[in-house]
Write a protein that holds these residues in place. Structure first.
Motif, PDB file in Angstrom:
ATOM      1  N   UNK A   1       0.869  -1.181   0.000  1.00  0.00           N
ATOM      2  CA  UNK A   1       0.000   0.000   0.000  1.00  0.00           C
ATOM      3  C   UNK A   1       0.899   1.222   0.000  1.00  0.00           C
ATOM      4  N   UNK A   2       0.938   1.919  -1.140  1.00  0.00           N
ATOM      5  CA  UNK A   2       1.899   2.997  -1.357  1.00  0.00           C
ATOM      6  C   UNK A   2       1.185   4.308  -1.642  1.00  0.00           C
ATOM      7  N   UNK A   3       1.524   5.353  -0.893  1.00  0.00           N
ATOM      8  CA  UNK A   3       0.996   6.679  -1.150  1.00  0.00           C
ATOM      9  C   UNK A   3       1.972   7.485  -1.984  1.00  0.00           C
ATOM     10  N   UNK A   4       1.461   8.491  -2.723  1.00  0.00           N
ATOM     11  CA  UNK A   4       2.344   9.321  -3.548  1.00  0.00           C
ATOM     12  C   UNK A   4       1.677  10.661  -3.839  1.00  0.00           C
ATOM     13  N   UNK A   5       2.483  11.719  -3.836  1.00  0.00           N
ATOM     14  CA  UNK A   5       1.985  13.030  -4.223  1.00  0.00           C
ATOM     15  C   UNK A   5       1.818  13.073  -5.744  1.00  0.00           C
ATOM     16  N   UNK A   6       1.102  14.076  -6.246  1.00  0.00           N
ATOM     17  CA  UNK A   6       0.705  14.089  -7.661  1.00  0.00           C
ATOM     18  C   UNK A   6       1.892  14.134  -8.615  1.00  0.00           C
ATOM     19  N   UNK A   7       2.933  14.943  -8.307  1.00  0.00           N
ATOM     20  CA  UNK A   7       4.062  15.031  -9.232  1.00  0.00           C
ATOM     21  C   UNK A   7       4.869  13.741  -9.276  1.00  0.00           C
ATOM     22  N   UNK A   8       4.820  12.947  -8.223  1.00  0.00           N
ATOM     23  CA  UNK A   8       5.458  11.629  -8.231  1.00  0.00           C
ATOM     24  C   UNK A   8       4.642  10.663  -9.090  1.00  0.00           C
ATOM     25  N   UNK A   9       3.320  10.762  -8.999  1.00  0.00           N
ATOM     26  CA  UNK A   9       2.448   9.893  -9.790  1.00  0.00           C
ATOM     27  C   UNK A   9       2.641  10.119 -11.292  1.00  0.00           C
ATOM     28  N   UNK A  10       2.899  11.369 -11.686  1.00  0.00           N
ATOM     29  CA  UNK A  10       3.068  11.662 -13.113  1.00  0.00           C
ATOM     30  C   UNK A  10       4.526  11.674 -13.546  1.00  0.00           C
ATOM     31  N   UNK A  11       5.463  11.671 -12.580  1.00  0.00           N
ATOM     32  CA  UNK A  11       6.876  11.755 -12.926  1.00  0.00           C
ATOM     33  C   UNK A  11       7.669  10.501 -12.632  1.00  0.00           C
ATOM     34  N   UNK A  12       7.942  10.245 -11.360  1.00  0.00           N
ATOM     35  CA  UNK A  12       8.832   9.153 -10.977  1.00  0.00           C
ATOM     36  C   UNK A  12       8.215   7.764 -11.108  1.00  0.00           C
TER      37      UNK A  12
ATOM     38  N   UNK B   1      16.404  15.573  -4.946  1.00  0.00           N
ATOM     39  CA  UNK B   1      16.287  16.942  -4.465  1.00  0.00           C
ATOM     40  C   UNK B   1      15.991  17.835  -5.663  1.00  0.00           C
ATOM     41  N   UNK B   2      14.937  18.635  -5.580  1.00  0.00           N
ATOM     42  CA  UNK B   2      14.485  19.464  -6.692  1.00  0.00           C
ATOM     43  C   UNK B   2      14.662  20.945  -6.324  1.00  0.00           C
ATOM     44  N   UNK B   3      15.608  21.591  -6.977  1.00  0.00           N
ATOM     45  CA  UNK B   3      15.860  23.012  -6.702  1.00  0.00           C
ATOM     46  C   UNK B   3      14.719  23.864  -7.275  1.00  0.00           C
ATOM     47  N   UNK B   4      14.327  24.883  -6.535  1.00  0.00           N
ATOM     48  CA  UNK B   4      13.270  25.775  -7.005  1.00  0.00           C
ATOM     49  C   UNK B   4      13.779  26.646  -8.154  1.00  0.00           C
ATOM     50  N   UNK B   5      12.879  26.897  -9.114  1.00  0.00           N
ATOM     51  CA  UNK B   5      13.166  27.767 -10.257  1.00  0.00           C
ATOM     52  C   UNK B   5      12.011  28.745 -10.412  1.00  0.00           C
TER      53      UNK B   5
ATOM     54  N   UNK C   1       3.833  34.238 -13.628  1.00  0.00           N
ATOM     55  CA  UNK C   1       5.040  33.482 -13.311  1.00  0.00           C
ATOM     56  C   UNK C   1       4.833  32.786 -11.978  1.00  0.00           C
ATOM     57  N   UNK C   2       5.716  31.836 -11.654  1.00  0.00           N
ATOM     58  CA  UNK C   2       5.557  31.093 -10.410  1.00  0.00           C
ATOM     59  C   UNK C   2       6.896  30.569  -9.911  1.00  0.00           C
ATOM     60  N   UNK C   3       6.996  30.399  -8.602  1.00  0.00           N
ATOM     61  CA  UNK C   3       8.125  29.705  -7.990  1.00  0.00           C
ATOM     62  C   UNK C   3       7.717  28.274  -7.732  1.00  0.00           C
ATOM     63  N   UNK C   4       8.502  27.336  -8.241  1.00  0.00           N
ATOM     64  CA  UNK C   4       8.172  25.929  -8.022  1.00  0.00           C
ATOM     65  C   UNK C   4       9.413  25.064  -8.141  1.00  0.00           C
ATOM     66  N   UNK C   5       9.369  23.860  -7.550  1.00  0.00           N
ATOM     67  CA  UNK C   5      10.508  22.942  -7.702  1.00  0.00           C
ATOM     68  C   UNK C   5      10.622  22.484  -9.150  1.00  0.00           C
ATOM     69  N   UNK C   6      11.844  22.238  -9.586  1.00  0.00           N
ATOM     70  CA  UNK C   6      12.094  21.820 -10.965  1.00  0.00           C
ATOM     71  C   UNK C   6      11.839  20.325 -11.098  1.00  0.00           C
ATOM     72  N   UNK C   7      10.567  19.946 -10.972  1.00  0.00           N
ATOM     73  CA  UNK C   7      10.186  18.551 -11.111  1.00  0.00           C
ATOM     74  C   UNK C   7      10.088  18.197 -12.593  1.00  0.00           C
ATOM     75  N   UNK C   8      10.220  16.933 -12.897  1.00  0.00           N
ATOM     76  CA  UNK C   8      10.208  16.506 -14.299  1.00  0.00           C
ATOM     77  C   UNK C   8       9.227  15.356 -14.496  1.00  0.00           C
ATOM     78  N   UNK C   9       8.529  15.416 -15.630  1.00  0.00           N
ATOM     79  CA  UNK C   9       7.657  14.331 -16.055  1.00  0.00           C
ATOM     80  C   UNK C   9       7.455  14.488 -17.556  1.00  0.00           C
ATOM     81  N   UNK C  10       7.020  13.438 -18.248  1.00  0.00           N
ATOM     82  CA  UNK C  10       6.768  13.575 -19.689  1.00  0.00           C
ATOM     83  C   UNK C  10       5.774  14.688 -20.000  1.00  0.00           C
ATOM     84  N   UNK C  11       4.787  14.885 -19.124  1.00  0.00           N
ATOM     85  CA  UNK C  11       3.795  15.940 -19.344  1.00  0.00           C
ATOM     86  C   UNK C  11       4.421  17.324 -19.150  1.00  0.00           C
TER      87      UNK C  11
END
Length: 285
Positions: A92-103, A162-166, A233-243
């Motif tokens: 039983x694994x939980x995940x935040x949304x950017x993990x679900x679409x990225x990692x 670790x995701x640096x903010x951009x 514009x926005x401040x956010x972590x530099x997360x990556x996903x195909x989307x």
């Protein structure tokens, strides 16, 4: 007593609805109702009661909740021991949304290809929600943002990335200094109720920047699409996903930028430790 009766009872309590539990478990609502009735017959007391449109555990239901979770965890552990030559069981694994679409998508594909004996139940949620679910042993583990407080010794934290903010901006503004963009452009804020959003807010305060904010959203995906549409514009972590990588946006570096740490949280002596390690290895590879 069949373990599926306990599994069904816990699913109904978690989702607050027989219909939602049936959808999540892939069985009919009638089958869910029959399992609950069979469990109540064995216990000798009603375990669920309706409260408006929701279903809540009765006093007897609350009394058996934690024990039911422990029983099912021990059963999963026994299955793993019995099949010691291969990984087997439910995670039983939980995940935040950017993990679900990225990692996770590619990592889970590798897990299922290599170890078909694993069943994974995914629970989406915010980092705070998932932290509580792990601490209360409602799920086995969760991939989330590192808490802004000390993690107790009963829980184990495995850093994944670790995701640096951009500064996220429309491409035609990519040559403009970031401090000017933050002060002059409409600002789409990363929700401060999220742990990652608090990092962005703290950065603005330390830099003594008061942006022209007009939106505050809890979805990085939605914020990214707003920026692509030229709405700010926005401040956010530099997360990556195909989307995310297909969006036409500029990722501009920030001076003294904070980082959002993503990791896996689990009880220190989790019965599903072997399954968790398999998922971790797949993510890191």
């Amino acid at each position: 007593m069949e373990t599926r009766f306990l599994e069904t009872f816990l699913a109904v309590v978690q989702h607050g609805s027989l219909a939602e539990a049936s959808r999540r478990m892939g069985v009919t609502p009638a089958a869910v109702a029959q399992r609950i009735q069979a469990l109540e017959d064995e216990i000798g007391l009603p375990l669920l009661a309706r409260s408006g449109r929701r279903v809540k555990p009765t006093e007897a239901g609350v009394a058996i909740l934690e024990k039911s979770r422990r029983v099912l965890a021990e059963v999963r552990q026994l299955k793993g021991v019995a099949r010691d030559d291969q990984a087997f069981g439910e995670l039983r694994l939980g995940a935040i949304s950017t993990v679900l679409t990225g990692l996770l998508p590619n990592a889970l594909r590798r897990v299922f290809d290599r170890t078909p004996g694993i069943d994974i139940f995914l629970l989406p949620g915010t980092s705070a929600e998932l932290y509580n679910s792990v601490a209360e042993e409602k799920i086995d583990a969760a991939i989330l943002v590192k808490p802004p407080f000390p993690i107790p010794k009963t829980l184990n934290w495995d850093l994944i990335r670790s995701e640096r903010f951009v500064l996220l901006a429309p491409p035609d503004l990519s040559e403009t200094p970031v401090d000017r963009l933050l002060r002059e452009q409409p600002f789409i804020r990363y929700d401060r109720s999220n742990w990652g959003g608090r990092l962005a807010d703290t950065y603005l305060q330390t830099q003594r920047i008061l942006p022209r904010e007009w939106l505050e959203l809890d979805s990085l995906e939605a914020i990214s699409m707003m920026v692509e549409a030229g709405l700010g514009v926005s401040l956010m972590p530099d997360w990556r996903s195909p989307l995310f990588d297909k969006l036409r946006v500029a990722r501009l570096p920030l001076p003294n930028a904070p980082s959002r740490e993503i990791g896996l949280l689990r009880p220190r002596n989790a019965p599903s430790g072997r399954l968790i390690e398999i998922v971790l290895d797949a993510i890191r590879s």
